[in-house]
Write a protein that holds these residues in place. Structure first.
Motif, PDB file in Angstrom:
ATOM      1  N   TRP A  42       0.841  -1.075  -0.018  1.00  0.00           N
ATOM      2  CA  TRP A  42       0.022  -0.134   0.267  1.00  0.00           C
ATOM      3  C   TRP A  42       0.843   1.310  -0.430  1.00  0.00           C
ATOM      4  O   TRP A  42       2.103   1.245   0.548  1.00  0.00           O
ATOM      5  CB  TRP A  42      -0.561   0.213   1.158  1.00  0.00           C
ATOM      6  CG  TRP A  42      -1.858  -1.021   1.284  1.00  0.00           C
ATOM      7  CD1 TRP A  42      -2.059  -2.004   0.871  1.00  0.00           C
ATOM      8  CD2 TRP A  42      -3.288  -0.249   2.195  1.00  0.00           C
ATOM      9  NE1 TRP A  42      -3.053  -2.433   0.583  1.00  0.00           N
ATOM     10  CE2 TRP A  42      -3.990  -1.380   1.736  1.00  0.00           C
ATOM     11  CE3 TRP A  42      -3.548   0.727   2.734  1.00  0.00           C
ATOM     12  CZ2 TRP A  42      -4.933  -1.442   2.737  1.00  0.00           C
ATOM     13  CZ3 TRP A  42      -5.030   0.626   3.374  1.00  0.00           C
ATOM     14  CH2 TRP A  42      -5.443  -0.164   3.565  1.00  0.00           C
ATOM     15  N   GLN A  94      -4.819   0.082  -2.269  1.00  0.00           N
ATOM     16  CA  GLN A  94      -5.562  -0.813  -1.374  1.00  0.00           C
ATOM     17  C   GLN A  94      -5.197  -2.564  -2.314  1.00  0.00           C
ATOM     18  O   GLN A  94      -4.638  -2.367  -3.213  1.00  0.00           O
ATOM     19  CB  GLN A  94      -7.258  -0.889  -1.139  1.00  0.00           C
ATOM     20  CG  GLN A  94      -7.381  -2.232  -0.634  1.00  0.00           C
ATOM     21  CD  GLN A  94      -9.318  -2.220  -0.406  1.00  0.00           C
ATOM     22  OE1 GLN A  94      -9.497  -1.136  -1.223  1.00  0.00           O
ATOM     23  NE2 GLN A  94     -10.068  -2.903   0.270  1.00  0.00           N
ATOM     24  N   TYR A 148      -4.206  -5.478  -7.124  1.00  0.00           N
ATOM     25  CA  TYR A 148      -4.200  -3.826  -6.553  1.00  0.00           C
ATOM     26  C   TYR A 148      -5.276  -2.769  -6.748  1.00  0.00           C
ATOM     27  O   TYR A 148      -5.501  -1.891  -7.887  1.00  0.00           O
ATOM     28  CB  TYR A 148      -2.690  -3.401  -6.434  1.00  0.00           C
ATOM     29  CG  TYR A 148      -1.974  -4.761  -6.246  1.00  0.00           C
ATOM     30  CD1 TYR A 148      -1.308  -3.931  -5.411  1.00  0.00           C
ATOM     31  CD2 TYR A 148      -1.400  -5.203  -7.346  1.00  0.00           C
ATOM     32  CE1 TYR A 148      -0.232  -5.257  -4.858  1.00  0.00           C
ATOM     33  CE2 TYR A 148      -0.490  -6.068  -6.875  1.00  0.00           C
ATOM     34  CZ  TYR A 148       0.204  -5.874  -5.861  1.00  0.00           C
ATOM     35  OH  TYR A 148       0.946  -6.749  -5.398  1.00  0.00           O
TER      36      TYR A 148
END
Length: 89
Positions: free
Chosen positions: A11, A47, A59
């Motif tokens: 992230w 995220q 992703y």
């Protein structure tokens, strides 16, 4: 039980698209097959999820104009610029 494949990218990582990214129908207010992000377009991973059947990381990348789900082969880390050499006085 199968072991989950670990994501390659974390992230918050700044990335760029490695290919042109088109609407695959997941954005209903935008025409299908419309170009959304050109190869090289910058984004940030906001995220990291997981596709359980395929056992691959997905992703969520914020490209500024939209947030898209991307596979590892569709993004790569942004290369930081080489440090500038100090000017000689």
């Amino acid at each position: 039980m199968m072991d989950l494949r670990e994501p390659k990218f974390p992230w918050g990582l700044e990335v760029k698209a490695t290919v042109d990214l088109y609407n695959d129908g997941s954005l209903p207010d935008i025409p299908e097959d419309m170009l959304l992000v050109v190869a090289g377009g910058p984004g940030e991973i906001v995220q990291v999820g997981h596709h359980s059947e395929a056992n691959i990381p997905i992703y969520m990348v914020d490209f500024g104009v939209c947030v898209l789900g991307c596979l590892e082969e569709e993004i790569e880390p942004m290369r930081s610029a080489a440090p500038q050499e100090a000017a000689v006085a």
